[in-house]
Scaffold this motif. Structure first.
Motif, PDB file in Angstrom:
ATOM      1  N   LEU A   1       0.825  -1.205   0.000  1.00  0.00           N
ATOM      2  CA  LEU A   1       0.000   0.000   0.000  1.00  0.00           C
ATOM      3  C   LEU A   1       0.865   1.264   0.000  1.00  0.00           C
ATOM      4  CD1 LEU A   1      -2.886   1.144   0.154  1.00  0.00           C
ATOM      5  CD2 LEU A   1      -2.674   1.082   2.655  1.00  0.00           C
ATOM      6  N   VAL A   2       1.812   1.334   0.935  1.00  0.00           N
ATOM      7  CA  VAL A   2       2.688   2.506   1.031  1.00  0.00           C
ATOM      8  C   VAL A   2       3.610   2.588  -0.190  1.00  0.00           C
ATOM      9  CG1 VAL A   2       4.483   3.644   2.408  1.00  0.00           C
ATOM     10  CG2 VAL A   2       2.566   2.514   3.548  1.00  0.00           C
ATOM     11  N   GLY A   3       3.920   1.421  -0.751  1.00  0.00           N
ATOM     12  CA  GLY A   3       4.765   1.392  -1.939  1.00  0.00           C
ATOM     13  C   GLY A   3       4.148   2.076  -3.138  1.00  0.00           C
ATOM     14  N   ASN A   4       2.821   2.258  -3.124  1.00  0.00           N
ATOM     15  CA  ASN A   4       2.172   2.999  -4.210  1.00  0.00           C
ATOM     16  C   ASN A   4       2.518   4.481  -4.177  1.00  0.00           C
ATOM     17  OD1 ASN A   4       0.827   0.724  -5.238  1.00  0.00           O
ATOM     18  ND2 ASN A   4      -0.877   0.974  -3.797  1.00  0.00           N
ATOM     19  N   VAL A   5       2.896   4.971  -2.990  1.00  0.00           N
ATOM     20  CA  VAL A   5       3.288   6.378  -2.822  1.00  0.00           C
ATOM     21  C   VAL A   5       4.805   6.510  -2.766  1.00  0.00           C
ATOM     22  CG1 VAL A   5       3.111   8.423  -1.358  1.00  0.00           C
ATOM     23  CG2 VAL A   5       1.147   6.884  -1.622  1.00  0.00           C
ATOM     24  N   HIS A   6       5.434   5.632  -2.000  1.00  0.00           N
ATOM     25  CA  HIS A   6       6.891   5.613  -1.861  1.00  0.00           C
ATOM     26  C   HIS A   6       7.408   4.354  -2.566  1.00  0.00           C
ATOM     27  CE1 HIS A   6       6.915   8.849   1.195  1.00  0.00           C
ATOM     28  NE2 HIS A   6       5.823   8.268   1.656  1.00  0.00           N
ATOM     29  N   ASP A   7       7.674   4.480  -3.844  1.00  0.00           N
ATOM     30  CA  ASP A   7       8.048   3.314  -4.637  1.00  0.00           C
ATOM     31  C   ASP A   7       9.275   2.606  -4.089  1.00  0.00           C
ATOM     32  OD1 ASP A   7       7.660   1.705  -7.146  1.00  0.00           O
ATOM     33  OD2 ASP A   7       9.683   2.458  -7.533  1.00  0.00           O
ATOM     34  N   VAL A   8      10.180   3.358  -3.485  1.00  0.00           N
ATOM     35  CA  VAL A   8      11.419   2.775  -2.982  1.00  0.00           C
ATOM     36  C   VAL A   8      11.156   1.760  -1.869  1.00  0.00           C
ATOM     37  CG1 VAL A   8      11.833   4.539  -1.220  1.00  0.00           C
ATOM     38  CG2 VAL A   8      13.767   3.359  -2.270  1.00  0.00           C
ATOM     39  N   LEU A   9       9.976   1.821  -1.219  1.00  0.00           N
ATOM     40  CA  LEU A   9       9.677   0.880  -0.138  1.00  0.00           C
ATOM     41  C   LEU A   9       9.621  -0.551  -0.652  1.00  0.00           C
ATOM     42  CD1 LEU A   9       9.036   0.748   2.902  1.00  0.00           C
ATOM     43  CD2 LEU A   9       6.624   0.700   2.282  1.00  0.00           C
ATOM     44  N   ARG A  10       9.283  -0.749  -1.918  1.00  0.00           N
ATOM     45  CA  ARG A  10       9.248  -2.101  -2.468  1.00  0.00           C
ATOM     46  C   ARG A  10      10.632  -2.727  -2.434  1.00  0.00           C
ATOM     47  NH1 ARG A  10       4.184  -2.221  -4.741  1.00  0.00           N
ATOM     48  NH2 ARG A  10       3.364  -0.195  -5.444  1.00  0.00           N
TER      49      ARG A  10
ATOM     50  N   GLU B   1      18.751   9.689   0.572  1.00  0.00           N
ATOM     51  CA  GLU B   1      18.603   9.226   1.955  1.00  0.00           C
ATOM     52  C   GLU B   1      17.266   9.679   2.523  1.00  0.00           C
ATOM     53  OE1 GLU B   1      21.784  10.015   4.611  1.00  0.00           O
ATOM     54  OE2 GLU B   1      23.339   9.331   3.231  1.00  0.00           O
ATOM     55  N   SER B   2      16.865  10.901   2.204  1.00  0.00           N
ATOM     56  CA  SER B   2      15.595  11.428   2.704  1.00  0.00           C
ATOM     57  C   SER B   2      14.422  10.607   2.190  1.00  0.00           C
ATOM     58  CB  SER B   2      15.444  12.890   2.293  1.00  0.00           C
ATOM     59  OG  SER B   2      14.207  13.405   2.726  1.00  0.00           O
ATOM     60  N   GLU B   3      14.476  10.202   0.927  1.00  0.00           N
ATOM     61  CA  GLU B   3      13.390   9.401   0.352  1.00  0.00           C
ATOM     62  C   GLU B   3      13.323   8.020   1.003  1.00  0.00           C
ATOM     63  OE1 GLU B   3      13.316  11.388  -4.135  1.00  0.00           O
ATOM     64  OE2 GLU B   3      14.609   9.665  -3.709  1.00  0.00           O
ATOM     65  N   LEU B   4      14.467   7.417   1.255  1.00  0.00           N
ATOM     66  CA  LEU B   4      14.485   6.121   1.943  1.00  0.00           C
ATOM     67  C   LEU B   4      13.895   6.253   3.346  1.00  0.00           C
ATOM     68  CD1 LEU B   4      17.959   4.492   1.106  1.00  0.00           C
ATOM     69  CD2 LEU B   4      15.706   3.705   0.383  1.00  0.00           C
ATOM     70  N   THR B   5      14.327   7.285   4.055  1.00  0.00           N
ATOM     71  CA  THR B   5      13.860   7.475   5.431  1.00  0.00           C
ATOM     72  C   THR B   5      12.362   7.753   5.473  1.00  0.00           C
ATOM     73  OG1 THR B   5      16.030   8.332   6.090  1.00  0.00           O
ATOM     74  CG2 THR B   5      14.170   8.844   7.529  1.00  0.00           C
ATOM     75  N   ALA B   6      11.880   8.577   4.565  1.00  0.00           N
ATOM     76  CA  ALA B   6      10.449   8.896   4.524  1.00  0.00           C
ATOM     77  C   ALA B   6       9.622   7.650   4.256  1.00  0.00           C
ATOM     78  CB  ALA B   6      10.181   9.950   3.449  1.00  0.00           C
ATOM     79  N   ALA B   7      10.099   6.780   3.366  1.00  0.00           N
ATOM     80  CA  ALA B   7       9.361   5.567   3.029  1.00  0.00           C
ATOM     81  C   ALA B   7       9.294   4.614   4.220  1.00  0.00           C
ATOM     82  CB  ALA B   7      10.021   4.869   1.837  1.00  0.00           C
ATOM     83  N   LEU B   8      10.447   4.389   4.861  1.00  0.00           N
ATOM     84  CA  LEU B   8      10.463   3.472   6.000  1.00  0.00           C
ATOM     85  C   LEU B   8       9.643   4.031   7.160  1.00  0.00           C
ATOM     86  CD1 LEU B   8      11.584   0.826   7.190  1.00  0.00           C
ATOM     87  CD2 LEU B   8      13.515   2.159   8.092  1.00  0.00           C
ATOM     88  N   ALA B   9       9.721   5.340   7.391  1.00  0.00           N
ATOM     89  CA  ALA B   9       8.981   5.953   8.501  1.00  0.00           C
ATOM     90  C   ALA B   9       7.478   5.885   8.264  1.00  0.00           C
ATOM     91  CB  ALA B   9       9.428   7.401   8.694  1.00  0.00           C
ATOM     92  N   GLU B  10       7.014   6.118   7.039  1.00  0.00           N
ATOM     93  CA  GLU B  10       5.584   6.069   6.753  1.00  0.00           C
ATOM     94  C   GLU B  10       5.048   4.659   6.947  1.00  0.00           C
ATOM     95  OE1 GLU B  10       1.778   7.181   5.831  1.00  0.00           O
ATOM     96  OE2 GLU B  10       3.520   8.428   6.296  1.00  0.00           O
ATOM     97  N   TRP B  11       5.785   3.673   6.449  1.00  0.00           N
ATOM     98  CA  TRP B  11       5.367   2.279   6.623  1.00  0.00           C
ATOM     99  C   TRP B  11       5.347   1.902   8.113  1.00  0.00           C
ATOM    100  CZ3 TRP B  11       8.501  -1.626   8.701  1.00  0.00           C
ATOM    101  CH2 TRP B  11       7.965  -2.914   8.645  1.00  0.00           C
ATOM    102  N   THR B  12       6.390   2.289   8.835  1.00  0.00           N
ATOM    103  CA  THR B  12       6.482   1.974  10.263  1.00  0.00           C
ATOM    104  C   THR B  12       5.328   2.606  11.022  1.00  0.00           C
ATOM    105  OG1 THR B  12       8.909   1.848  10.144  1.00  0.00           O
ATOM    106  CG2 THR B  12       7.929   2.183  12.324  1.00  0.00           C
TER     107      THR B  12
END
Length: 338
Positions: free
Chosen positions: A256-265, A282-293
């Motif tokens: 689900l979050v990967g639809n917004v933050h593609d890098v989460l996949r 780095e900011s994009e990676l952190t934002a993706a992991l934080a949103e999923w968490t």
């Protein structure tokens, strides 16, 4: 060595013939086989003479790979192919060069960072070819002036790559391959369109892209490795609090979050697979992991109230300094005490 016949899209210009502007050339065009790539990049990163803005251009059989350096650090990469231009992950770019070590050539040069940024954005935008009047290619600039064009013009003539920035159709500044500093810019540009002694016009290609003076730095592969391990550590800790539900939510929210933050996949890819190549900051990676968490622990809090901070403490303790530096915890609604 026989040079590649790969050509710039929609032209007959060979990629192997391209020559970019350079303030100083550290490594003249040399077969990749004779260059220790890791040592070259290490020199650029740590040696005073190498800690400069610049680029490495690798001429491979099917593509031209560009490595972009800022203060000697490799921050991003791109490629020009017969099908178009693109940004590459740094790991993919290095792999492409190493795979073609026997057939490829490279050069390493200093250049003003503005030029390096333009080279990057010609791949990231990517540059859009501009059709020229075959009989009067020099009419390009009057037409851009009439249009009030603002951006960068990439003009390739006889293989030499030139970059000109225009504001409302008027020339502002530029970077030119093969230009004698004593020659005025207008005279150099006129030479780009000049016919040879036989009266034949030069082979010219023009392309346009937006002007930008910055390059986003890609997150290093080591950071992706750490975030992948953290993803699964958090998922497993959540599953211990809500057996059978934590891991189910982790997988569902990854998609689900990967639809917004593609890098989460890529961050959430199984650890028994090779680390995927990722083009992300780095900011994009952190934002993706934080949103999923955040979304995952919200779900766990429903069945195990007050558990979110404990899950974070247990799953991220070993890498908490990395996460603190990246601002990960600041993106979450819970306070973790150590």
């Amino acid at each position: 060595m026989r040079r590649s016949t790969a050509r710039l899209v929609a032209t007959s210009i060979r990629l192997s013939d391209l020559r970019f502007p350079a303030a100083r050339i550290h490594v003249p065009r040399t077969r990749v086989l004779f260059v220790h790539l890791d040592n070259l990049l290490h020199f650029a990163k740590v040696d005073r003479d190498g800690k400069v803005d610049g680029y490495v251009a690798a001429f491979l059989p099917d593509e031209l790979v560009l490595l972009f350096l800022r203060n000697g650090a490799l921050v991003n990469a791109g490629a020009i192919t017969p099908l178009g231009r693109m940004v590459l992950s740094v790991s993919d770019a290095l792999a492409h060069i190493r795979q073609e070590a026997e057939r490829g050539e490279l050069t390493f040069a200093d250049a003003p960072f503005e030029q390096v940024a333009w080279m990057f954005h010609s791949c990231a935008a990517p540059a859009v070819p501009r059709e020229l009047d075959g009989a009067r290619p020099e009419s390009l600039f009057p037409s851009l002036q009439t249009e009030g064009y603002t951006g960068v013009v990439e003009l390739i003539s006889r293989g030499e790559v030139n970059y000109l920035r225009l504001e409302n159709g008027a020339f502002v500044d530029g970077h030119f391959a093969g230009r004698d500093p004593a020659v005025p810019v207008a005279q150099h540009i006129g030479h780009l369109f000049a016919r040879d002694t036989s009266g034949s016009p030069p082979e010219i290609a023009a392309a346009l892209f937006p002007a930008s003076d910055d390059i986003p730095a890609q997150a290093p592969a080591e950071m992706l490795r750490i975030y992948r391990e953290l993803f699964w550590a958090i998922a497993e800790a959540a599953d211990r609090e809500a057996p059978g539900q934590g891991m189910k939510h982790a997988h569902r929210l990854r998609d689900l979050v990967g639809n917004v933050h593609d890098v989460l996949r890529s961050v959430g890819s199984p650890l028994d697979r090779d680390t995927p190549a990722v083009v992300a900051t780095e900011s994009e990676l952190t934002a993706a992991l934080a949103e999923w968490t955040s979304q995952l622990l919200d779900q766990i809090e429903i069945v195990a109230p007050g558990s979110a901070a404990d899950i974070l403490r247990a799953a991220t303790a070993d890498e908490r300094y990395v996460l603190q530096r990246a601002g990960f915890y600041e993106r979450l609604p819970w306070t973790v005490t150590w």
